[in-house]
Design a protein around this motif. Sequence first.
Motif, short mmCIF file in Angstrom:
data_model
loop_
_atom_site.label_atom_id
_atom_site.label_comp_id
_atom_site.label_asym_id
_atom_site.label_seq_id
_atom_site.Cartn_x
_atom_site.Cartn_y
_atom_site.Cartn_z
N TRP A 22 0.89 -1.16 0.18
CA TRP A 22 -0.12 0.10 -0.10
C TRP A 22 0.87 1.15 -0.04
CZ3 TRP A 22 0.06 -3.85 3.67
CH2 TRP A 22 0.82 -3.35 4.82
N ALA A 118 -7.22 2.87 3.80
CA ALA A 118 -6.97 1.52 3.89
C ALA A 118 -6.76 0.96 4.91
CB ALA A 118 -5.68 1.19 3.02
N TYR A 200 -9.38 1.47 -6.00
CA TYR A 200 -9.99 2.03 -4.48
C TYR A 200 -10.91 3.17 -5.09
CZ TYR A 200 -5.95 1.29 -1.24
OH TYR A 200 -5.01 0.90 -0.48
#
Length: 208
Positions: A22, A118, A200
Amino acid sequence: MSGLREHWEKIYREKPTDQLGWWETEPEASLRLIGRCSLPKDAHILDMGCGASVLIDRLLELGFVRITAVDISATALQVLKKRLSIPRNARVEFVRDDITQPETVLHLPPVDLWHDRAVLHFLVEETDRQVYRTVLRRLVKRGGYVCLATFSLEGARKCSGLPVQRYNHRTLADFLGQDFQLMEWFPYTYHQPSGSLRPYIYALFRRV
Ligand SMILES: C[S@@+](CC[C@H](N)C(=O)[O-])C[C@H]1O[C@@H](n2cnc3c(N)ncnc32)[C@H](O)[C@@H]1O
């Protein structure tokens, strides 16, 4: 130490941060939405599940002086603390806490902006989601903002070995409730360091 905490501590202990699935060299989508809020430089900004992200480095460079960094992993917070260059007039508070079993975060002062990239999507149990929402509603001021980034409906079903709950702008809005007005949202494809793509959704809300 809880199993969940150990999971994240191990990840941050074992992998260089810029190889994490990430890691972003520039959190440009988050900064785009934060820019829309036109916050004063002394606004209180909380980054929930900040990890070792460079978002806080960038916020300090932009002149923000009141930031709270929250993460379940003490190792992640140490990496962040070591790297940050904090100007004399700025304050960054580092809080190790689990948003599903909150202790310290419950006593934080009200925030003008709650940012989460996240983290929310790891909460797959309804009880955990409710606790997250309760803390968020307790801390975010009226007129304050919430910037959420989660895996989208087209996104992966797992991240770092854990199941995730995927969202679109409507389910994020339903999650927050009617007093959070959706201001802007967009899909965003994140490129992992490995080259894989991760869809996302980013959404910005304002509390009315
Ligand atoms: C996928 S990483 C994202 C990190 C950071 N927000 C970023 O954009 O780079 C998820 C982060 O959430 C933290 N985290 C996971 N579960 C958490 C929880 N229950 N409470 C607080 N932090 C949590 C992890 O330690 C990790 O740093």
